[in-house]
Design an enzyme around this catalytic site. Structure first.
Site, PDB file in Angstrom:
ATOM      1  CE1 TYR A 191     -14.221 -22.131  -2.439  1.00 48.14           C
ATOM      2  CE2 TYR A 191     -15.321 -24.089  -1.609  1.00 48.14           C
ATOM      3  CZ  TYR A 191     -14.222 -23.491  -2.171  1.00 48.14           C
ATOM      4  OH  TYR A 191     -13.105 -24.244  -2.478  1.00 48.14           O
TER       5      TYR A 191
ATOM      6  CB  SER B  69      -9.663 -17.618   1.166  1.00 52.57           C
ATOM      7  OG  SER B  69      -8.778 -18.345   0.324  1.00 52.57           O
ATOM      8  CG  ASP B  70     -13.088 -23.423   1.039  1.00 53.90           C
ATOM      9  OD1 ASP B  70     -12.121 -24.166   0.749  1.00 53.90           O
ATOM     10  OD2 ASP B  70     -14.220 -23.882   1.280  1.00 53.90           O
ATOM     11  CD1 TRP B  71      -6.821 -25.252  -2.053  1.00 51.73           C
ATOM     12  CD2 TRP B  71      -7.383 -24.302  -0.109  1.00 51.73           C
ATOM     13  NE1 TRP B  71      -5.757 -25.396  -1.173  1.00 51.73           N
ATOM     14  CE2 TRP B  71      -6.072 -24.819   0.023  1.00 51.73           C
ATOM     15  CE3 TRP B  71      -7.936 -23.637   0.977  1.00 51.73           C
ATOM     16  CZ2 TRP B  71      -5.318 -24.705   1.188  1.00 51.73           C
ATOM     17  CZ3 TRP B  71      -7.195 -23.525   2.153  1.00 51.73           C
ATOM     18  CH2 TRP B  71      -5.916 -24.047   2.244  1.00 51.73           C
TER      19      TRP B  71
ATOM     20  N   GLY C 247     -11.632 -19.265  -2.892  1.00 57.04           N
ATOM     21  CA  GLY C 247     -12.804 -18.607  -2.319  1.00 57.04           C
ATOM     22  C   GLY C 247     -12.627 -17.123  -2.058  1.00 57.04           C
TER      23      GLY C 247
END
Length: 846
Positions: free
Chosen positions: A203, A234-236, A238
């Site tokens: 993030y 990607s992270d959620w 992010g």
């Protein structure tokens, strides 16, 4: 609800280059983001199915956080790594892959290999260790187990995601050498030893840029230097830029629908910020990942199922037991043998805390609490178990799940306010038939998914009703928060108002109100009481937020006790018993994604409880359950201490197996337990809570965990690699082969069980550079192994292979790995600088 994908079948393999040639830019852009929270985009006209992804890392939740299919929960990563058993890590990875297949999951969002630079990190329990070698090797073997069955592992969070405070904006300032030797190293080792098919970006920023935008991290290091060619996810939520993240090679924005890409990416193409070639590079990697999923024969858009076999139960129980570290055992108090009366005391005894909070949490298929496990084991030896709480250990009140009637919780939804007096202070308002309804097994329901999206609109209204049956007579304290705004009624009376003047707080990832509590007097055990919760997600704060829930609530409660009287009751019980077992520690209230801990103190009056019990019974067995270190001011007074971590479904049986001697403990700590927070190398440069200041300086550099304690000669409470056994071992005949021209060599050690109990021993090999151009830690772990089960008197010769990485360090001057010619000490032993065996070898350098 899953998107309309290609039935439940496995489609034909994709001709990637032909599809890229034919796809219009508008479809290519679709493929660069998720279609929903857990699926990639489907383009049926080109035969492209949508992949299904799921959290991890210690279980497979599937596609629903609300009302999902129950799952196996394995011990948290710090517990699994404490086993120092890489074969076990591979077995766990394989079992997780089986559950992925049962739930139609193609990508498992794990393992986590961020570094436990501080014991306060909220997600520290998700990673294996602050030591990069342990972290990297456990990740690699976990990934091998997962991917052997065709499921893609997604190693995360690349890189520098070591705190939760302001995690999307914090700038982790990490020196180049520390970045390479400590923080990037586990990811590099995973690529070398297992080749994970996907990476997840972190993030926060690292040295001034978000990793999802970073050409340096995604292209220069990951793809060019390491030669990795998989897909980056990607992270959620992010991804923060459109063109920069695509050009850097962040292939997939999750979750969907897209917020950052979509039309914005097409507009960027018009302005020549992006080219077709930029899109094609990302699309190619995504389609290659789809082909891996097709090869796996895991169906697309499949219905979800759980797994419950005797083999799985045995693995869960074995893993729970093998993760438990025996920290102290003065006077050989453990294992328990022939008691008649056993006292079980403590806030972590009656409830099964299987996991830390956040993405790692899930609905377990079953649980065994420490009290249940100890009680079942005690019956087999004819012992009686009595329990009392002693003191509370929770931040929010315990869920009411054990006190629900058989029909559990009914949830009903309407898209418009179903009645003008829906939010009046009157219970039992007459309402029209619901537009959609379902039942839940719990009083914790976060409806971020699991609600029929074809029927229920985002800004909806809900009613939840259930019957509560107290197990204890007396006054009860209830605590609730609601996703959105709502009202809580108990036995026809409004007890909590989260509608009038309510504000959104930190709960449910910042989508719910603060917990509010209410006292209800004179409840009778066994009597049925009606509970009603009415709420709405129709609030301006949620509009346009694809993480906005369609309602939900959490209601907990407990019978009020006089804390001093309860503590005295625990002391009396300890005095009157043959054996006392005290189970304390942390839980999801304290260790979770979303926040960091404030200190190392055990909750509330826990330390007081332990101290008073030890005065009443100096031989009491203390079991601490936490994912990361805690202070133990009573440690010198305790004769027997176990570290249990979060042990998954079979937590209680695993503890009982160790306590009663069915399993001889062989785990060791993969992190240092400092005596106080000030002794931690990251103190005070962690989770800087300063309004408007977002930089976190990694001032300890390469001296993380035991490296920092060693260099400063700070004695810990319990050292890295500390762990005892019910037997004893000796190591002898250390030898090391000459170092080859390429830097490879072998270390050979003979281990003998010199005690009276069957057991396993961990062998750890550290390297010390005798004369180095740059400062280096006094020792660095570079290899480890675990023996088979050795009978009393039995020996095993263990051979460990090392390579040039064991000798080298990162040179900022040369921007490269350097292994200097000279003398190196091979140190074999456990936790202390005074290593059991040592041998000096010479490297001529290349």
């Amino acid at each position: 609800m899953a998107p309309a994908q290609i039935n439940y079948k496995v489609p034909s393999k994709l001709d990637v280059e032909n599809i890229i040639y034919k796809l219009p830019a508008s479809d290519k852009v679709k493929l660069l983001a998720g279609e929903d929270r857990w699926h990639t985009y489907t383009i049926p006209e080109h035969g492209i199915p949508g992949l299904r992804v799921s959290d991890g890392p210690n279980g497979i939740r599937g596609t629903r956080m609300f009302n999902g299919v129950p799952s196996s929960c394995f011990p948290c990563a710090t517990g699994l790594a404490a086993s120092f058993d890489l074969d076990l890590a591979e077995e766990v990875g394989s079992a997780l892959a089986d559950e992925c297949i049962a739930k139609g999951v193609h990508v498992l969002l794990g393992p986590t290999v961020n570094v436990l630079r501080s014991p306060l990190g909220g997600r520290g329990f998700e990673s294996f260790s602050p030591d990069p070698y342990v972290n990297g090797m456990f990740a690699a073997r976990y990934i091998v187990g997962v991917q052997a069955k065709g499921v893609a592992a997604c190693i995360k969070h690349y890189v520098g995601n070591e705190q939760e405070f302001e995690r999307k904006s914090t700038d982790s300032i990490i020196g180049e050498r520390a970045l390479r030797e400590i923080y990037l190293k586990p990811f590099q080792m995973a690529v070398k030893h297992s080749n994970p098919w996907t990476f997840m970006t972190s993030y926060q920023q690292v040295n001034g840029e978000h990793v999802a935008d970073s050409n340096f991290f995604l292209n220069d290091v990951l793809r060019k230097e390491w030669g990795w060619d998989g897909a980056v996810i990607s992270d959620w939520t992010g991804v923060y830029t459109t063109a920069a993240s695509i050009k850097a090679g962040c292939d997939l924005e999750m979750p969907g629908p897209s917020v950052i890409r979509g039309a914005a990416a097409l507009r960027s193409m018009v302005g020549r910020k992006l080219t077709v070639d930029d899109l094609d590079k990302c699309v190619r990697r995504i389609l290659n990942l789809v082909n891996i999923a097709i090869d796996s024969n895991i169906p697309f858009n499949a219905p979800e199922a759980g797994i419950d076999t005797q083999e799985l139960r045995s693995l869960l129980r074995r893993t729970a037991a093998d993760s438990i570290v025996l920290l102290k055992n003065d006077d050989a108090i453990l294992p328990i043998t022939t008691p008649k009366r056993i006292a079980v005391i403590g806030p972590n005894a009656r409830l099964a805390y299987t996991s830390g909070g956040g993405a790692a949490s899930l609905l377990e298929s079953w649980t065994v609490s420490p009290l249940q496990g100890i009680t079942q084991a005690a019956k087999k030896i004819g012992a009686e178990v009595k329990y009392t709480l002693g003191t509370r250990g929770v931040k929010v009140l315990p869920l009411l799940d054990a006190n629900l009637s058989v029909d559990k919780v009914l949830g009903e939804w309407w898209n418009k306010k179903p009645s003008d007096d829906f939010f009046s202070d009157r219970a039992g308002v007459e309402l029209p038939e619901a537009e959609w309804s379902t039942r839940s097994q719990t009083t914790r329901n976060w409806c971020i998914d699991g609600v029929d999206a074809d029927i229920v609109q985002p800004m909806s209204y809900q009613r939840w009703t259930f019957t509560f049956i107290p197990d204890t007579s007396g006054d009860w304290l209830f605590g609730a928060f609601t996703a959105g705004f709502g009202l809580v009624f108990f036995d026809g009376h409004l007890i909590i108002d989260h509608y009038n003047n309510a504000q959104i707080g930190p709960n449910f990832m910042g989508k719910a109100t603060e917990e509010e509590r209410a006292l209800v007097k004179n409840l009778q055990a066994g009597k049925e009481y009606k509970v009603e919760v009415r709420g709405t997600a129709d609030i301006p704060f949620f509009q346009g937020d694809n993480f906005a829930p369609k309602g939900g609530f959490r209601l907990g409660g407990e019978c009020v006790v006089d804390e001093e009287e309860e503590m005295e009751k625990a002391v009396r019980l300890a005095r009157d018993s043959d054996v006392t077992v005290v189970v304390v520690g942390l839980n999801q209230d304290w260790e979770s994604e979303g926040w960091d801990r404030d200190d190392l103190t055990l909750p509330l009056r826990t330390n007081e409880l332990v101290s008073r019990i030890l005065k009443a019974d100096p031989r009491a067995v203390i079991i601490n359950q936490s994912g990361t270190p805690v202070e133990m001011p009573w440690a010198n007074d305790a004769k027997a201490i176990l570290q249990a971590f979060y042990g998954g479904n079979e937590l209680g049986n695993g503890i009982a197996d160790v306590v009663f001697g069915k399993v001889n403990p062989s785990a060791r700590l993969t992190m240092t337990f400092p005596k106080r927070m000030e002794d931690s190398p990251s103190f005070p440069a962690f989770s800087t809570r300063s309004e408007g200041y977002n930089k976190c300086f990694y001032t300890e550099g390469i001296y993380v965990d035991y490296r920092g304690h060693d260099i400063k000669k700070v004695d810990p409470l319990f050292a890295f690699a500390h762990g005892l056994s019910y037997t004893s071992f000796s190591t002898s005949t250390l030898s090391a082969s000459p170092i080859s021209a390429s830097g490879t060599f072998e270390v050979t050690v003979t281990v003998q069980n010199t005690g009276k109990v069957v057991g396993r021993e961990v062998i750890l090999v550290y390297i010390h550079d005798v004369v180095s151009k740059l400062p280096r830690p006094p020792r660095e772990l570079k290899a480890f192994a675990k023996t088979k089960e050795l009978q009393p008197g039995e020996e095993e010769t263990v051979v460990l292979s090392l390579d040039r990485d064991a000798l080298g360090y990162w040179s900022d001057e040369k921007h490269a790995w350097v292994a200097e010619a000279g003398l190196f000490q091979v140190l074999v032993g456990g936790e202390k600088i005074e290593i059991e065996l040592a041998k000096t070898i010479q490297w001529t350098g290349v």
